[in-house]
Design an enzyme around this catalytic site. Structure first.
Site, PDB file in Angstrom:
ATOM      1  CE1 TYR A   4      38.042  33.890  31.985  1.00 28.03           C
ATOM      2  CE2 TYR A   4      37.837  33.392  29.904  1.00 28.03           C
ATOM      3  CZ  TYR A   4      38.595  33.575  30.648  1.00 28.03           C
ATOM      4  OH  TYR A   4      39.572  34.249  30.512  1.00 28.03           O
TER       5      TYR A   4
ATOM      6  CB  SER B 292      38.713  35.901  27.343  1.00 31.76           C
ATOM      7  OG  SER B 292      38.787  34.622  26.718  1.00 31.76           O
TER       8      SER B 292
HETATM    9  P1  NAP Z   1      46.924  33.720  36.047  1.00 34.11           P
HETATM   10  O1  NAP Z   1      48.323  33.348  35.274  1.00 34.11           O
HETATM   11  O2  NAP Z   1      46.149  32.582  36.551  1.00 34.11           O
HETATM   12  O3  NAP Z   1      47.274  35.048  36.921  1.00 34.11           O
HETATM   13  C1  NAP Z   1      46.012  35.529  37.442  1.00 34.11           C
HETATM   14  C2  NAP Z   1      46.297  36.767  38.290  1.00 34.11           C
HETATM   15  O4  NAP Z   1      45.148  37.339  38.719  1.00 34.11           O
HETATM   16  C3  NAP Z   1      47.328  36.520  39.575  1.00 34.11           C
HETATM   17  O5  NAP Z   1      48.010  37.502  39.580  1.00 34.11           O
HETATM   18  C4  NAP Z   1      46.153  36.418  40.669  1.00 34.11           C
HETATM   19  O6  NAP Z   1      46.926  36.837  41.916  1.00 34.11           O
HETATM   20  C5  NAP Z   1      45.288  37.544  40.215  1.00 34.11           C
HETATM   21  N1  NAP Z   1      43.711  37.260  40.951  1.00 34.11           N
HETATM   22  C6  NAP Z   1      42.925  36.100  40.685  1.00 34.11           C
HETATM   23  N2  NAP Z   1      41.836  36.416  41.310  1.00 34.11           N
HETATM   24  C7  NAP Z   1      42.128  37.537  41.896  1.00 34.11           C
HETATM   25  C8  NAP Z   1      41.254  38.193  42.955  1.00 34.11           C
HETATM   26  N3  NAP Z   1      40.025  37.891  43.414  1.00 34.11           N
HETATM   27  N4  NAP Z   1      41.805  39.481  43.417  1.00 34.11           N
HETATM   28  C9  NAP Z   1      43.037  39.960  42.820  1.00 34.11           C
HETATM   29  N5  NAP Z   1      43.743  39.289  42.020  1.00 34.11           N
HETATM   30  C10 NAP Z   1      43.337  38.118  41.764  1.00 34.11           C
HETATM   31  O7  NAP Z   1      45.906  34.327  34.667  1.00 34.11           O
HETATM   32  P2  NAP Z   1      46.342  34.873  33.377  1.00 34.11           P
HETATM   33  O8  NAP Z   1      46.347  33.815  32.267  1.00 34.11           O
HETATM   34  O9  NAP Z   1      47.644  35.869  33.707  1.00 34.11           O
HETATM   35  O10 NAP Z   1      45.115  35.851  33.020  1.00 34.11           O
HETATM   36  C11 NAP Z   1      45.083  37.339  33.367  1.00 34.11           C
HETATM   37  C12 NAP Z   1      43.784  37.614  32.497  1.00 34.11           C
HETATM   38  O11 NAP Z   1      43.868  37.510  31.235  1.00 34.11           O
HETATM   39  C13 NAP Z   1      42.557  37.168  33.283  1.00 34.11           C
HETATM   40  O12 NAP Z   1      41.651  38.102  33.114  1.00 34.11           O
HETATM   41  C14 NAP Z   1      42.355  35.784  31.932  1.00 34.11           C
HETATM   42  O13 NAP Z   1      40.939  35.701  32.180  1.00 34.11           O
HETATM   43  C15 NAP Z   1      42.867  36.666  30.892  1.00 34.11           C
HETATM   44  N6  NAP Z   1      42.741  35.796  29.725  1.00 34.11           N
HETATM   45  C16 NAP Z   1      43.981  34.865  30.013  1.00 34.11           C
HETATM   46  C17 NAP Z   1      44.093  33.901  28.797  1.00 34.11           C
HETATM   47  C18 NAP Z   1      45.165  32.794  28.859  1.00 34.11           C
HETATM   48  O14 NAP Z   1      45.286  32.254  27.864  1.00 34.11           O
HETATM   49  N7  NAP Z   1      46.029  32.945  29.697  1.00 34.11           N
HETATM   50  C19 NAP Z   1      43.094  34.067  27.650  1.00 34.11           C
HETATM   51  C20 NAP Z   1      42.193  35.132  27.463  1.00 34.11           C
HETATM   52  C21 NAP Z   1      42.171  35.816  28.864  1.00 34.11           C
HETATM   53  P3  NAP Z   1      47.398  35.604  42.809  1.00 34.11           P
HETATM   54  O15 NAP Z   1      48.694  35.260  42.409  1.00 34.11           O
HETATM   55  O16 NAP Z   1      47.561  36.370  44.227  1.00 34.11           O
HETATM   56  O17 NAP Z   1      46.791  34.252  43.026  1.00 34.11           O
END
Ligand code: NAP
Length: 242
Positions: free
Chosen positions: A153, A140
């Protein structure tokens, strides 16, 4: 059959990465924690586009679950090896450090950082033996810049960045690459409560990113064309300066 594992593949960025890797003819192991409906939806969309996938439900923060579910899969598929690993699953629990509870620190560190260690270690040997592997860690902007309210984080993501650079040096000779992708604001469940209208004025391209845009970048780093890129952190943030 080429096989890829995507953690957190049920929603958001992880789901888009699953679909991307499937379009690159990978059989995709879709990991998720609890949202079975959304995980099945990812599989359905992969099948609709002519690909194949299967679900692997385990908590990436739980070593026992990783050993039993992922370990079992590997035991039952001894002829196969997972050549692409996308460490994507992540959570955030934002609050100022002075009010941060132990669980808020621990949950975020376990899910975002320990998962990298447990899962990568489990899959690395096969990649080294087969002299090919692609590891992409979704980190991130917070891990590069640090963000107020996200000390837990930011610490976890910065640690994964350090681990990416170190591991890349350990395994480069065996044609295993290790890179990180650092998104800014991407439209997913994780950011749905953020005020996009206010925040987008800080972003030079004037919008949040799409999960598919991150998936395209991850897809390239996971491809054989990216063999000379390793130990890198590639930002994808619409020009938000770090
Ligand atoms: P999201 O929409 O909240 O989805 C999170 C995903 O991770 C879901 O599939 C969830 O599974 C899974 N997950 C969470 N905890 C878990 C665990 N303990 N074991 C297995 N699976 C788990 O998040 P996202 O925005 O797509 O983020 C994906 C990655 O990108 C993350 O690492 C986040 O930190 C990073 N990121 C996101 C952003 C952003 O703006 N969105 C920015 C920077 C970095 P369930 O569906 O079963 O809950």
């Amino acid at each position: 059959m080429k096989i890829a594992l995507v953690t957190g593949g049920s929603r958001g960025i992880g789901k888009a990465i699953c679909l991307k890797l499937s379009s690159m003819w990978y059989h995709v192991l879709v990991n998720y924690k609890s949202n079975h409906t959304e995980a099945k939806n990812t599989i359905q969309q992969i099948e609709e586009q002519g690909g194949s996938a299967e679900l692997l439900q385990f908590d990436v923060a739980n070593l026992q679950e990783i050993e039993s579910v992922l370990g079992n899969w590997m035991e039952n598929n001894k002829d196969a090896y997972i050549e692409v690993l996308i460490n994507n699953a992540g959570i955030r629990k934002d609050t100022m450090l002075m009010w941060m509870k132990n669980e808020e620190w621990e949950d975020v560190i376990h899910t975002n950082l320990d998962s990298f260690f447990y899962i990568t270690r489990r899959l690395l040997q096969d990649m080294l033996v087969n002299k090919y592997g692609r590891i992409v860690n979704v980190v991130s902007l917070s891990g590069l810049k640090g963000l107020a309210g996200q000390v837990n984080y930011s610490a976890a993501k910065a640690a994964v960045i350090g681990a990416t650079k170190a591991l890349a040096q350990e395994v480069g000779k065996k044609k295993v690459t290790v890179n990180a992708v650092a998104p800014g604001f991407i439209k997913t469940d994780m950011t749905k409560e953020l005020p996009e209208k206010e925040l987008k004025s800080m972003i030079p391209v004037n919008r949040f990113g799409e999960a598919e845009e991150v998936a395209d970048l991850v897809g390239f780093l996971a491809s054989d064309k990216a063999g000379y890129i390793t130990g890198e952190v590639v930002s994808i943030n619409g020009g938000l300066y770090t």
